[in-house]
Design an enzyme around this catalytic site. Sequence first.
Site, PDB file in Angstrom:
ATOM      1  N   GLN A   1      28.755  39.510  37.584  1.00 22.50           N
ATOM      2  CA  GLN A   1      30.043  39.751  36.933  1.00 22.50           C
ATOM      3  C   GLN A   1      29.827  40.237  35.493  1.00 22.50           C
ATOM      4  OE1 GLN A   1      32.962  39.659  38.505  1.00 22.50           O
ATOM      5  NE2 GLN A   1      34.188  40.145  36.714  1.00 22.50           N
TER       6      GLN A   1
ATOM      7  N   LYS B   1      36.706  36.354  44.361  1.00 20.09           N
ATOM      8  CA  LYS B   1      35.758  37.108  45.186  1.00 20.09           C
ATOM      9  C   LYS B   1      35.122  36.184  46.228  1.00 20.09           C
ATOM     10  CE  LYS B   1      34.946  40.530  41.573  1.00 20.09           C
ATOM     11  NZ  LYS B   1      34.144  41.024  40.441  1.00 20.09           N
TER      12      LYS B   1
ATOM     13  N   ASP C   1      28.566  46.417  43.866  1.00 24.89           N
ATOM     14  CA  ASP C   1      29.433  46.973  42.819  1.00 24.89           C
ATOM     15  C   ASP C   1      29.304  48.499  42.736  1.00 24.89           C
ATOM     16  OD1 ASP C   1      31.123  45.263  41.369  1.00 24.89           O
ATOM     17  OD2 ASP C   1      29.455  44.399  40.243  1.00 24.89           O
TER      18      ASP C   1
HETATM   19  N1  GUN Z   1      34.111  43.212  35.361  1.00 26.68           N
HETATM   20  C1  GUN Z   1      35.255  43.902  35.450  1.00 26.68           C
HETATM   21  N2  GUN Z   1      35.308  44.609  36.592  1.00 26.68           N
HETATM   22  C2  GUN Z   1      34.168  44.348  37.254  1.00 26.68           C
HETATM   23  C3  GUN Z   1      33.641  44.773  38.512  1.00 26.68           C
HETATM   24  O1  GUN Z   1      34.227  45.554  39.259  1.00 26.68           O
HETATM   25  N3  GUN Z   1      32.423  44.261  38.842  1.00 26.68           N
HETATM   26  C4  GUN Z   1      31.743  43.419  38.035  1.00 26.68           C
HETATM   27  N4  GUN Z   1      30.556  42.994  38.426  1.00 26.68           N
HETATM   28  N5  GUN Z   1      32.206  42.998  36.868  1.00 26.68           N
HETATM   29  C5  GUN Z   1      33.415  43.462  36.483  1.00 26.68           C
END
Ligand code: GUN
Length: 302
Positions: free
Chosen positions: A99, A55, A122
Amino acid sequence: MTEATIIDGKAIAARVTDKIAAQTENYIREAGAPPCLAVVLVGEDPASAVYVRNKGRTAEKVGFKSIQHTLSIDTPESDLIALINKLNGDPAVNGILVQLPLPAHIDATRIIELIAPEKDVDGFHPINVGRLGAGDFIKALIPCTPAGCVILAKSALGDNLSGLHTVIIGRSNIVGKPAAQLFLAENCTVTIAHSKTRDIEDVVHRADIVVAAVGRAEMVKGAWIKPGATVIDVGINRIAAPEKGEGKTRLVGDVDFASAAAVAGYITPVPGGVGPMTIALLMANTYYAACRQNGVSHLIIA
Ligand code: GUN
């Protein structure tokens, strides 16, 4: 037997990020600084660490500023709360992503609800969940993975998904539920199947579009798929791969790729399908968030 056409998520994601990179140049001219994404990782889960690194890397590639906060696994919840409050109050930070999963001693719902909705790239905050449910796509930040699933389905079937039956397997807040809202907004007939669904094979067999998001390696078999259907595989599961040598592993989806590819019309691979789209849509959300916070008009990227 005919083989499905493979949907190249990497290439489609690259088209999205190229568009964002071009728009970022305009944004910087107007706002005076690049969009800034802050990513928070608690603990050292290797898969999460890889996602977070990707990311940050992609953010820099499209011209954003990227900040990563890595906290130890035993960080008290109060420290994480203090960090989120600081990021919320920092006008230079446009997007905040924590995350998931978080360690068990931290209340993930509490943390998600603390993130300022306008910085919640998100799309997990209840305000954004509600806006999505109400169909307010102007103000909502939309969860990245489900948004990516819709774009991948459209890349195979064209922009008009109206009347198609989409079966989503999995009812998580991150993928299954928001995916249902998004395919509904595309005028699909939507079914959500899950671990308690009876005769799940028959339910899936009625789908024109299958979105598999259960987190169980290769659960969805080719025999479940209606011939010609479009299969979007959200799963990323690491399994043992003794054929590659002792102790080796490989990534597989929630779909048994070989048998499904023999009957589907279109199918996403793992890796290289949904994964790159999630990151591309995160960049789009960060760009939208930055534009809205600074009164800069923006294009709809995807
Ligand atoms: N863990 C798995 N998928 C995601 C996501 O799309 N965003 C976040 N913050 N954590 C995740």
